[in-house]
Structure formats: structure tokens, C-alpha cells
Enzyme design. Structure first.
Site, short mmCIF file in Angstrom:
data_model
loop_
_atom_site.label_atom_id
_atom_site.label_comp_id
_atom_site.label_asym_id
_atom_site.label_seq_id
_atom_site.Cartn_x
_atom_site.Cartn_y
_atom_site.Cartn_z
N GLY A 1 39.84 -7.76 -2.19
CA GLY A 1 38.77 -6.89 -2.86
C GLY A 1 39.16 -5.82 -3.68
N GLY B 1 44.70 -5.21 1.40
CA GLY B 1 44.32 -5.04 2.97
C GLY B 1 44.98 -6.01 3.62
CG ASN B 2 43.82 -6.50 7.83
OD1 ASN B 2 44.84 -5.77 8.22
ND2 ASN B 2 42.64 -6.15 8.53
N GLY B 3 44.79 -9.53 4.47
CA GLY B 3 45.34 -10.73 3.86
C GLY B 3 46.53 -10.31 3.05
CG ASP C 1 36.55 -3.88 5.17
OD1 ASP C 1 35.50 -3.44 4.68
OD2 ASP C 1 37.03 -4.99 4.79
NE ARG D 1 7.73 0.54 4.06
CZ ARG D 1 7.69 0.34 2.87
NH1 ARG D 1 8.41 0.95 2.02
NH2 ARG D 1 6.55 -0.20 2.15
CG MET E 1 30.13 -4.34 2.24
SD MET E 1 31.24 -4.47 0.73
CE MET E 1 30.47 -5.82 -0.16
NE ARG F 1 9.24 -3.17 2.47
CZ ARG F 1 8.11 -3.42 3.22
NH1 ARG F 1 8.02 -4.07 4.42
NH2 ARG F 1 6.84 -3.25 2.55
#
Ligand code: F6P
Length: 358
Positions: free
Chosen positions: A12, A113-115, A138, A173, A180, A277
């Protein structure tokens, strides 16, 4: 002797990728002048698999500090598929090794990242000169206190929580904000504290709905007519935490929701009677210009990586430990995830503040 250095960005996108590329390039040109050539590999490992690259020059690295996304393009090429030959008949690993040689690379910098770190380690084990740079909103890469992109995402998520406060209080509310972070709660924990959320739910600490309800009712009893929940996308409740992933996913599908935030938004009005909401900022958290913090971190990481190239130090990834830029062996980082733990300082802060962690 000339060195040809390849750079790719995988996984990403996030703010700070271009600032890091710029840091690498400017420091390489500064230190090695005409004895370095930089090659941009397009769209992550996919570019290396398909030999899709561009020769780059000094001027390509100007005006990048503030630019979001990645000028090289990115793609997700899952690590678990790297050794699998699919229908197209392409041997991805063999292609990457062949193309590394064909392009004439002496080093390959993998921003991801990790991958990405798993594939970077694989290529390093196969004999390529690889250096990793830890990118992700992340903040879950093992061995580094922080990744670039994270603090910009924290700033954005914090602004979301700030803005939701005004509408939550006006309408009396409950507002659930899904943030994420993949399987970790760093982004939710940091922005939840910075934005003054009342309840913070993260995957590392499976929640109990009774505790969530108790926290909301206690706020109500003390005269607060609204509550803000910061909920990480990867959350699950106590019961789900004891189940197999496949089983709780199936159960969620049957009940008409995918994520914990949706479930909580459905259940809270039924239990408490309060209007509720859900707000999902999604990829907005990864978009746009990097913060000052991330521009500095990206430049620190990038220039450090250039020094590693100059010194022929490969098989490592750049990291920050106790405010110092260092490197970790790829073999120590690949395949591990940095999780929020009970002894993390911000967990203690949340508890001292009386926030509910579910
Ligand atoms: O790893 C970064 C991240 O934004 C995660 O927080 C999120 O789970 C994932 O990527 C979303 O992936 P995609 O952009 O492929 O939808």
C-alpha cells in the site's frame, strides 16, 4: 567502479515514500557523484518480475518532498505467491533474479511493509544485494520504533476524531470511527489518544461488549450525552478471539457485517437506545502530503540507506531505535509483526486517563 542502484515501492502507498526516494537519491549523488546510477522499478516487485523500469537522473528527484503516493507506482504481489507459478506460467522468483542481472543492478532498495520485507529477505537469501526501508501507516514492522507514513496517518485520523466530536456532541450521538492498521492497533491507539476518543478498541485486546456498554452508560450518567469510539479495522470481541478466523468470518457474514465497527454500530442502539453512527475514513488516512515528522524520518531513513549502499552493507533494513537510525538484518524482521503490548506506554496512558479499552 559505477554502482547501479534499483529502487522500488511495494504494498500500500503512504505519505513519505517520495520523500524517502528523494533522500536516497540526493545522498547517493552527493556521496558518489557520477559513480552512481539510479533505476526506478515500476509498481513494486511486479516491475522486477516483468522487467519494467526507468533510468532516472538527478532532476527526477526534485519536488518530491511534499508529494504523496509514489512516483514509481506500487502493487501488492503477495509473498506467498512468489514461489508459485500461476496460469501465466511466469516463474516470479527466477524472473526477479534474471531481471536484476539483466538491468545490471548492484543493489536493490525495497520500500515497503511486512509483505515487502518478506520478499526482500527472500531475494537477499537468493544472493541479491537488498536493503529494506520500513514504510507503513500501520507501524507494525518489527525492530523499528516507527515507520514512515505512520505519523501522517495519525495526524489525519486525529483530525477525523476532532471533527466528529462536534457533530457527536450536537446530536447527542455515539460515533464509531473505524481506523486502519491491518491486524494492529497502533494507528487507533495513537489517534484515539490524540483525538480524545472515549473508548479505544484494538485487535491486540479483544473487547467485551459489556465493558463498552458500561463505559458509555457511565459517561451518560455523568452528564456526557455523546461518546466517541475509535475502533481498529482488525478488532474482534472476546468470543471471536477464541474462534478460528474462518469461523468468525463466516459468522459475521451470516449476521450481515464484516468488521467489528459495523457490528458495534448495529448492536449499540439496540442495547443502549442511543443513536449511533459509523464513520470510515478509509484510504484518506494514507493520502496526501507527509507531515513534517514523516519528511524528516523519510530523509533520515533514505540518507542512511544511501550510506549502506556506499558501504556495501546488504541484507538489512533501516530502522529507528531509541531515536537513532540503525539497521536490522532482514532475517530478523521478515515474518514478524510488531504488536501493541500491555506494557506499551500509551496503554498505560489510556488506563491512567480512565479510557475504556473494551
Ligand atoms: O497496510 C496499509 C493498509 O492501509 C492497512 O491499514 C489496510 O488494512 C490495508 O492497507 C488496505 O489495503 P488496500 O489499500 O489494498 O485496500
Amino acid at each position: 567502479m559505477k554502482k547501479r542502484v534499483g529502487i522500488l515501492t511495494a504494498g500500500g502507498d503512504c505519505p513519505g515514500l517520495n520523500a524517502t526516494i528523494r533522500g536516497v537519491a540526493k545522498a547517493l549523488y552527493q556521496r558518489m557523484e557520477s559513480s552512481v546510477e539510479i533505476v526506478g522499478i515500476r509498481n513494486g516487485f511486479s516491475g522486477l518480475i516483468h522487467c519494467d523500469y526507468m533510468e532516472m537522473e538527478d532532476s527526477d528527484f526534485s519536488n518530491l518532498l511534499t508529494r504523496g503516493g509514489t512516483i514509481l507506482g506500487t502493487a501488492r504481489t503477495p509473498f506467498k505467491m512468489m514461489r508459485v507459478v500461476e496460469e501465466d506460467g511466469i516463474d516470479k522468483l527466477a524472473n526477479m533474479k534474471n531481471n536484476y542481472a539483466k538491468i545490471g543492478l548492484d543493489a536493490l532498495l525495497c520500500l515497503g511493509g511486512n509483505g515487502t520485507h518478506k520478499t526482500a529477505h527472500l531475494l537477499s537469501e537468493e544472493g541479491l544485494n537488498v536493503i529494506g526501508l520500513p514504510k507503513t501507516i500501520d507501524n507494525d514492522i518489527w525492530g523499528t520504533d516507527v515507520t514512515f507514513g505512520f505519523h501522517t496517518a495519525v495526524d489525519i485520523a486525529t483530525e477525523v476524531i476532532d471533527r466528529i466530536h462536534t457533530t457527536a456532541s450536537s446530536h447527542h450521538r455515539i460515533m464509531v470511527i473505524e481506523l486502519m492498521g491491518n491486524k494492529t492497533g497502533w494507528l487507533t491507539l495513537y489517534s484515539g489518544i490524540a483525538g480524545g476518543a472515549d473508548i479505544i478498541l484494538i485487535p491486540e485486546m479483544p473487547y467485551d461488549m459489556n465493558n463498552v456498554v458500561k463505559a458509555i452508560e457511565a459517561r451518560n450518567a455523568s452528564g456526557k450525552s455523546f461518546s466517541i469510539l475509535a475502533v481498529a479495522e482488525g478488532c474482534f470481541d472476546l468470543e471471536e478471539s477464541r474462534m478460528k478466523r474462518k469461523d468468525w468470518m463466516e459468522q459475521r457474514k451470516k449476521n450481515g457485517y464484516t468488521n467489528a465497527s459495523e457490528r458495534i454500530t448495529l448492536e449499540l442502539p439496540q442495547i443502549t437506545g442511543f443513536e449511533t453512527r459509523l464513520a470510515v475514513p478509509g484510504h484518506i488516512q494514507r493520502g496526501g502530503t507527509p507531515s513534517a515528522y514523516d519528511r524528516i524520518l523519510a530523509t533520515q531513513f533514505g540518507t542512511y540507506a544511501a550510506q549502506l549502499v556506499e558501504n556495501d552493507q546488504y541484507g538489512v533494513t533501516v530502522a529507528m531505535k531509541n531515536n537513532l537510525i540503525v539497521s536490522n538484518p532482514l532475517g530478523e524482521v521478515a515474518g514478524k509483526t510488531k504488536l501493541v503490548t500491555e506494557d506499551c506506554d500509551l496503554i498505560s496512558v489510556a488506563r491512567r486517563m480512565g479510557l475504556s479499552l473494551g
